[in-house]
Write an enzyme that holds these catalytic residues in place. Structure first.
Site: not given
Ligand code: NCD
Ligand code: ZN
Length: 344
Positions: A13, A15, A99, A136, A174, A219, A247, A263
């Site tokens: 997981h 980004h 997702k 999520h 997460h 988050l 994450d 977040a």
């Molecule tokens: C993630 C993001 O910034 O894309 N933020 C986070 O706090 N984890 C989105 C997510 O996974 O909730």
């Molecule tokens: Zn995430």
């Protein structure tokens, strides 16, 4: 020098972002991990096979070839996404999973799902073809306390969904609560969870240590200490249902340190080192390889990676900020010393 050698790990997981942030984020991840499940919450979100193919090309182009990195793509579920498009992407090897973001649960989730009942046909199809659903797991109702949103989701949404689709392959992403540890442990073998490096180390007090700490805000939000302890137990237990998903979610420093801070915690630069430190503190270094390199691919029905990575026991300082051109991001563990170091 003491070293720790592991089969090459994967991140289930992450980004990686897009545009100018992509090369920076993707190379940090690719240095550490052989494969990663790439989140589709771009603007606009990745909802079609064509969009995922193009995004995958941009990632491949951005990553140094010597990293030998494989991005695994996901489809962002919306209320009106087409089950045929999802199945086609899965069969063509473009989509590894879907997702599910409840609409407005987190960063770039406005186009997410307003009611899981609208997705029945999609879940039915995913169950039939064996395609994993990554969730999520938070309710979004403003009247539900933010610290309860994950636990309430299990009761009101995920429990009933799994009654309707008992063979759906689900990864609860997460996880942050003891409730989720229990839920996943007691569910069938088709239900698993990822655990981040940061939720193993921070609790909700870390957001308020001597003042507001925006870099500890993500988050789902970190919960009480007892939940962190339950996550540490689950991650180091050797239970195949729990595996690594960072994450890692980079945001510009200025957008974190703001009146309404974003977040997300950017852990990619130090992820495997941070997990190693936690596992060592738990007296469970021998369990790290399963969590980081074996249980994820087993759940996803993918081969284990060839090759290894080596960590050395050497204290090293994590920078206060990572800069590249006009990008500045504060990483997880900023300004701290970590006592494991990944050898390049
Ligand atoms: C993630 C993001 O910034 O894309 N933020 C986070 O706090 N984890 C989105 C997510 O996974 O909730
Ligand atoms: Zn995430």
């Amino acid at each position: 020098m003491e070293t720790l050698t592991l089969r090459r790990p994967d991140d289930w997981h992450v980004h990686l972002r897009d545009g100018e942030m992509l090369a920076l984020a993707a190379n940090f991840t690719a240095r550490q991990f052989a494969r990663a499940i790439v989140m589709p919450n771009l603007v606009p979100p990745v909802t079609t096979v064509a969009a995922a193919t193009h995004y995958r090309d941009r990632i491949r182009h951005a990553v140094r070839p010597d990293h030998g990195f494989t991005p695994l793509m996901t489809a962002y579920l919306t209320d009106d996404i087409d089950a045929d498009e999802i199945e086609r992407g899965f069969r063509e090897g473009v989509f590894t999973a879907c997702k599910l973001y409840p609409a407005n649960a987190t960063t770039n989730s406005a186009a997410g799902v307003t009611d899981v009942k609208k997705l029945s046909a999609v879940f039915e199809r995913m169950q039939t073809i064996g395609m994993p659903l990554l969730i999520h797991g938070e309710v979004v109702s403003p009247e539900i306390d933010i610290f309860d949103r994950e636990a309430v989701f299990l009761e009101t949404t995920l429990g009933p969904m799994l009654k309707d689709f008992p063979a759906l392959r689900v990864v609860l992403e997460h996880i942050t609560t003891e409730d989720s540890v229990v839920f996943v442990s007691e569910a069938g073998p088709n239900v698993a969870a990822t655990i981040t490096a940061h939720h193993l180390r921070i609790d909700r007090n870390d957001m308020f240590a001597g003042g507001m700490r925006p870099h500890a805000y993500c988050l789902p939000v970190a919960k009480r200490r007892k939940h962190r302890e339950a996550l540490r137990k689950a991650a180091t237990s050797g239970n195949h249902k729990f595996f690594l998903g960072t994450d890692s979610a980079p945001h510009h420093k200025s957008e974190k340190e703001s009146a309404c801070g974003c977040a997300g915690i950017f852990s990619a630069p130090v992820a495997i080192e941070s997990y190693a430190q936690t596992f060592e503190e738990e007296g469970a270094l021998a369990k790290l390889e399963g969590f980081a390199s074996e249980f994820g691919p087993q759940f996803y029905r993918l081969p284990l990676n060839d090759g290894t990575v080596t960590l050395e026991r050497t204290a090293h300082a994590v920078p206060d900020v990572i800069e590249d051109g006009h990008i500045a991001i504060v990483p997880f563990h900023a300004g701290e010393s970590i006592h494991w170091r990944l050898v390049d």
